[in-house]
Structure formats: C-alpha cells, structure tokens
Design an enzyme around this catalytic site. Sequence first.
Site, PDB file in Angstrom:
ATOM      1  N   ASN A  14       0.612  -1.295  -0.129  1.00 47.34           N
ATOM      2  CA  ASN A  14      -0.072  -0.052   0.082  1.00 47.34           C
ATOM      3  C   ASN A  14       0.619   1.148   0.180  1.00 47.34           C
ATOM      4  O   ASN A  14       0.434   2.291   0.727  1.00 47.34           O
ATOM      5  CB  ASN A  14      -0.902  -0.035   1.107  1.00 47.34           C
ATOM      6  CG  ASN A  14      -1.968   1.266   1.119  1.00 47.34           C
ATOM      7  OD1 ASN A  14      -2.418   1.626   2.049  1.00 47.34           O
ATOM      8  ND2 ASN A  14      -2.316   1.392  -0.139  1.00 47.34           N
ATOM      9  N   CYS A  16       3.195   1.998  -3.166  1.00 51.33           N
ATOM     10  CA  CYS A  16       3.313   2.023  -4.595  1.00 51.33           C
ATOM     11  C   CYS A  16       1.956   1.948  -5.480  1.00 51.33           C
ATOM     12  O   CYS A  16       1.466   2.886  -5.729  1.00 51.33           O
ATOM     13  CB  CYS A  16       4.356   1.175  -5.045  1.00 51.33           C
ATOM     14  SG  CYS A  16       6.014   1.231  -4.349  1.00 51.33           S
ATOM     15  N   SER A  18      -1.297   0.515  -5.105  1.00 53.19           N
ATOM     16  CA  SER A  18      -2.487   0.630  -4.664  1.00 53.19           C
ATOM     17  C   SER A  18      -2.671   2.152  -4.534  1.00 53.19           C
ATOM     18  O   SER A  18      -4.026   2.918  -4.917  1.00 53.19           O
ATOM     19  CB  SER A  18      -3.353  -0.063  -3.678  1.00 53.19           C
ATOM     20  OG  SER A  18      -2.542  -0.112  -2.692  1.00 53.19           O
ATOM     21  N   ASP A 129       5.047  -5.380  -9.529  1.00 53.20           N
ATOM     22  CA  ASP A 129       5.786  -4.792  -8.317  1.00 53.20           C
ATOM     23  C   ASP A 129       6.819  -3.878  -8.705  1.00 53.20           C
ATOM     24  O   ASP A 129       7.880  -4.511  -9.155  1.00 53.20           O
ATOM     25  CB  ASP A 129       6.025  -5.868  -7.241  1.00 53.20           C
ATOM     26  CG  ASP A 129       6.416  -5.138  -5.765  1.00 53.20           C
ATOM     27  OD1 ASP A 129       6.650  -3.876  -5.853  1.00 53.20           O
ATOM     28  OD2 ASP A 129       6.401  -5.829  -5.085  1.00 53.20           O
TER      29      ASP A 129
HETATM   30  P1  4NP Z   1       3.220  -2.223  -3.413  1.00 54.73           P
HETATM   31  O1  4NP Z   1       4.822  -2.138  -3.394  1.00 54.73           O
HETATM   32  O2  4NP Z   1       2.775  -3.341  -2.926  1.00 54.73           O
HETATM   33  O3  4NP Z   1       3.069  -1.804  -4.898  1.00 54.73           O
HETATM   34  O4  4NP Z   1       3.095  -1.148  -2.306  1.00 54.73           O
HETATM   35  C1  4NP Z   1       5.796  -2.919  -2.405  1.00 54.73           C
HETATM   36  C2  4NP Z   1       6.013  -2.069  -1.217  1.00 54.73           C
HETATM   37  C3  4NP Z   1       6.513  -2.662  -0.164  1.00 54.73           C
HETATM   38  C4  4NP Z   1       7.161  -3.797  -0.156  1.00 54.73           C
HETATM   39  C5  4NP Z   1       6.662  -4.535  -1.230  1.00 54.73           C
HETATM   40  C6  4NP Z   1       6.002  -4.146  -2.334  1.00 54.73           C
HETATM   41  N1  4NP Z   1       7.875  -4.497   0.948  1.00 54.73           N
HETATM   42  O5  4NP Z   1       8.212  -5.658   0.916  1.00 54.73           O
HETATM   43  O6  4NP Z   1       7.931  -3.696   1.848  1.00 54.73           O
END
Ligand code: 4NP
Length: 160
Positions: A14, A16, A18, A129
């Site tokens: 949450n 990047c 979303s 991602d």
């Molecule tokens: P998001 O990206 O799912 O698009 O917000 C990520 C943000 C943090 C992490 C992984 C993906 N993390 O592992 O902390």
Amino acid sequence: MSRKTEVLFVCLGNICRSPGAEAVFQSMVEKEGLSSVISCDSAGIIGVHEGGPADSRMQKHANLRGYNLLSIARKFNPLTDFDRFDFIIGMDEDNVSDLQRTTRSSADSAKIFLMTDFCSSDKYIGVPDPYYGGSSGFELVLDLLEDGCENLLEHIKREI
Ligand code: 4NP
C-alpha cells in the site's frame, strides 16, 4: 444503486501500486463529476508500512502526470472492508489470492477483481511490483493504472 459505489485498490505494501491506483481513479472520478456517487480508497496485504506515506518514487512519477498521492498506508481488514466496498481490486494475482483467502462468503469473493482484467491489452497479467526496480517500473505501473482505471470507471458507470 442508491448509495455510493465504493472501490478499494489493494497491493502488497500500500505504498506504490494501490495508492497510485487510488489517485488515478480519484482524478478520473472528479473529472467526470462523479465524486458524489463513486469513492475509492487503498490498502495493503501487509501492514509494515502502515501509517506512512506513499513511496517517494511513486509520488514523483505520479506528480509528473498530475496526480497527488496523499493516502496513508493501511492494512486490508476483511472484517470491515468486505462490507464497505463494492469492488476490491488486487494489483496482481498474489494480491487476489491473498484476498480470496480472507473471504467469509461467496458474496465477499465476488467483489474481488484483478486490476489488469480491466486493461485494454492482455499483455500484463497483474501490475508488476515496482518496489525493487527502477524508474521504468513506476512508469509502467502508471500506464497500466491509467488504462485499467478508465475501463473500470466505464464499467461502474454502466452499473449505477
Ligand atoms: P506495493 O509495493 O505493493 O506496490 O506497495 C511494495 C511495497 C513494499 C514492499 C513490497 C512491495 N515491501 O516488501 O515492503
């Protein structure tokens, strides 16, 4: 439908994808003058970034396209979010299966969708991602979100 249609965008952290989806969709809803009937929010499967702002790289790339990412990260809550939201949109297939594991009923399950199912092209199954990659990943996220959100909004407009 008499009450507002509520859309929740969900990714892993949450910070990047979303919050990007939330800002892109919100901007489209406002441009079409539909804020009184459609609203949106975003959440993460994991809570490690809870209470924090969107990733600064996502904010920068979104700003370049005119979107302001103001949302604060929170964790998806199956006990309240399935009741509140009409559409729960996972950014990738892992998000969708994690969401499906938390459902209480087939009605909950029917609210879950994959973001790229609303995209015009089937080149991407899931929004990749961008967290561990470079700038091009954030641009790709925004390209997919602008495409998918436009079609999602058209879909909702046909329903309301
Ligand atoms: P998001 O990206 O799912 O698009 O917000 C990520 C943000 C943090 C992490 C992984 C993906 N993390 O592992 O902390």
